[in-house]
Scaffold this motif. Structure first.
Motif, short mmCIF file in Angstrom:
data_model
loop_
_atom_site.label_atom_id
_atom_site.label_comp_id
_atom_site.label_asym_id
_atom_site.label_seq_id
_atom_site.Cartn_x
_atom_site.Cartn_y
_atom_site.Cartn_z
N ASP A 242 -17.08 10.99 -6.37
CA ASP A 242 -17.94 10.14 -7.18
C ASP A 242 -17.52 8.67 -7.16
OD1 ASP A 242 -19.63 12.21 -7.93
OD2 ASP A 242 -18.37 12.76 -9.63
N ILE A 243 -16.33 8.41 -6.65
CA ILE A 243 -15.85 7.03 -6.55
C ILE A 243 -16.47 6.37 -5.33
CG2 ILE A 243 -13.80 5.61 -6.14
CD1 ILE A 243 -12.19 7.61 -7.72
N ARG A 244 -16.92 5.14 -5.50
CA ARG A 244 -17.47 4.38 -4.37
C ARG A 244 -16.32 3.82 -3.54
NH1 ARG A 244 -20.61 3.15 -8.73
NH2 ARG A 244 -19.58 1.16 -9.11
N PHE A 245 -16.61 3.50 -2.29
CA PHE A 245 -15.60 2.99 -1.36
C PHE A 245 -14.85 1.80 -1.95
CE2 PHE A 245 -14.34 0.01 1.96
CZ PHE A 245 -13.54 0.81 2.74
N GLY A 246 -15.58 0.82 -2.43
CA GLY A 246 -14.94 -0.38 -2.98
C GLY A 246 -14.06 -0.07 -4.18
N GLN A 247 -14.49 0.86 -5.00
CA GLN A 247 -13.68 1.26 -6.15
C GLN A 247 -12.37 1.86 -5.69
OE1 GLN A 247 -16.72 3.77 -7.92
NE2 GLN A 247 -16.75 2.46 -9.74
N LEU A 248 -12.44 2.71 -4.69
CA LEU A 248 -11.22 3.34 -4.19
C LEU A 248 -10.26 2.31 -3.60
CD1 LEU A 248 -9.68 5.95 -3.84
CD2 LEU A 248 -10.94 6.37 -1.74
N VAL A 249 -10.80 1.35 -2.89
CA VAL A 249 -9.96 0.28 -2.32
C VAL A 249 -9.26 -0.49 -3.44
CG1 VAL A 249 -10.01 -1.89 -1.03
CG2 VAL A 249 -11.28 0.08 -0.19
N VAL A 250 -9.99 -0.82 -4.50
CA VAL A 250 -9.40 -1.56 -5.62
C VAL A 250 -8.34 -0.72 -6.32
CG1 VAL A 250 -9.90 -2.57 -7.89
CG2 VAL A 250 -11.38 -3.07 -5.94
N ILE A 251 -8.61 0.56 -6.50
CA ILE A 251 -7.63 1.46 -7.12
C ILE A 251 -6.36 1.51 -6.29
CG2 ILE A 251 -7.14 3.89 -7.63
CD1 ILE A 251 -10.16 4.10 -8.45
N LEU A 252 -6.51 1.65 -4.98
CA LEU A 252 -5.35 1.70 -4.09
C LEU A 252 -4.56 0.41 -4.16
CD1 LEU A 252 -6.89 3.46 -0.98
CD2 LEU A 252 -5.26 4.41 -2.62
N GLN A 253 -5.25 -0.71 -4.14
CA GLN A 253 -4.57 -2.00 -4.20
C GLN A 253 -3.79 -2.13 -5.50
OE1 GLN A 253 -4.50 -3.86 -1.51
NE2 GLN A 253 -3.10 -5.27 -2.47
N GLY A 254 -4.37 -1.64 -6.60
CA GLY A 254 -3.69 -1.69 -7.88
C GLY A 254 -2.42 -0.86 -7.90
N GLN A 255 -2.36 0.17 -7.09
CA GLN A 255 -1.17 1.03 -7.01
C GLN A 255 0.00 0.35 -6.32
OE1 GLN A 255 -0.72 4.31 -8.26
NE2 GLN A 255 -2.52 3.68 -9.38
N LEU A 256 -0.26 -0.76 -5.66
CA LEU A 256 0.80 -1.48 -4.95
C LEU A 256 1.64 -2.35 -5.87
CD1 LEU A 256 -1.13 -2.46 -1.74
CD2 LEU A 256 0.81 -0.91 -1.88
N GLY A 257 1.19 -2.53 -7.08
CA GLY A 257 1.96 -3.33 -8.02
C GLY A 257 1.71 -4.81 -7.86
N GLY A 258 2.71 -5.56 -7.45
CA GLY A 258 2.63 -7.01 -7.40
C GLY A 258 1.75 -7.57 -6.31
N THR A 259 1.48 -6.83 -5.27
CA THR A 259 0.68 -7.33 -4.17
C THR A 259 -0.80 -7.22 -4.55
OG1 THR A 259 2.33 -6.48 -2.64
CG2 THR A 259 0.24 -7.12 -1.70
N LEU A 260 -1.42 -8.34 -4.83
CA LEU A 260 -2.80 -8.31 -5.29
C LEU A 260 -3.80 -8.65 -4.19
CD1 LEU A 260 -2.36 -9.99 -8.78
CD2 LEU A 260 -2.49 -7.57 -8.23
N ASP A 261 -3.34 -9.18 -3.07
CA ASP A 261 -4.25 -9.58 -2.00
C ASP A 261 -4.20 -8.57 -0.87
OD1 ASP A 261 -5.74 -10.81 -0.06
OD2 ASP A 261 -4.86 -12.78 -0.37
N PRO A 262 -5.27 -7.79 -0.68
CA PRO A 262 -5.25 -6.77 0.37
C PRO A 262 -5.12 -7.36 1.77
CG PRO A 262 -7.44 -6.93 -0.61
CD PRO A 262 -6.53 -7.81 -1.41
N PHE A 263 -5.40 -8.64 1.92
CA PHE A 263 -5.28 -9.29 3.22
C PHE A 263 -3.84 -9.27 3.71
CE2 PHE A 263 -4.99 -12.93 6.08
CZ PHE A 263 -6.09 -12.69 6.91
N TYR A 264 -2.89 -9.32 2.78
CA TYR A 264 -1.47 -9.38 3.14
C TYR A 264 -0.75 -8.05 2.99
CZ TYR A 264 -2.40 -14.33 3.14
OH TYR A 264 -2.92 -15.56 3.42
N THR A 265 -1.44 -7.00 2.60
CA THR A 265 -0.82 -5.69 2.44
C THR A 265 -0.62 -5.05 3.80
OG1 THR A 265 -1.90 -5.42 0.30
CG2 THR A 265 -1.05 -3.43 1.35
#
Length: 65
Positions: A23-46
């Motif tokens: 039920d989660i949309r693609f963009g939502q899942l990407v944001v959730i995953l990025q949030g799990q990284l902690g301090g790294t907020l920019d997915p461009f540099y992950t």
């Protein structure tokens, strides 16, 4: 050049996580995953390996970290 072989394992983990939460949309899942990284907020540099580790942890698959 980055190793093209990294793509398939990453997508398999992403697919498995998304299948558990269809039920989660693609963009939502990407944001959730990025949030799990902690301090790294920019997915461009992950780095791929960082995000793959998060995917594996969320999938309960810690054997390959």
């Amino acid at each position: 050049m980055r190793d093209p072989a990294r793509i398939k394992p990453f997508l398999e983990e992403f697919e498995a996580l998304w299948a558990k939460n269809p039920d989660i949309r693609f963009g939502q899942l990407v944001v959730i995953l990025q949030g799990q990284l902690g301090g790294t907020l920019d997915p461009f540099y992950t780095e791929d390996d960082e995000l793959l580790a998060v995917l594996r942890r969320l999938n309960g698959n810690t054997d390959n970290e």
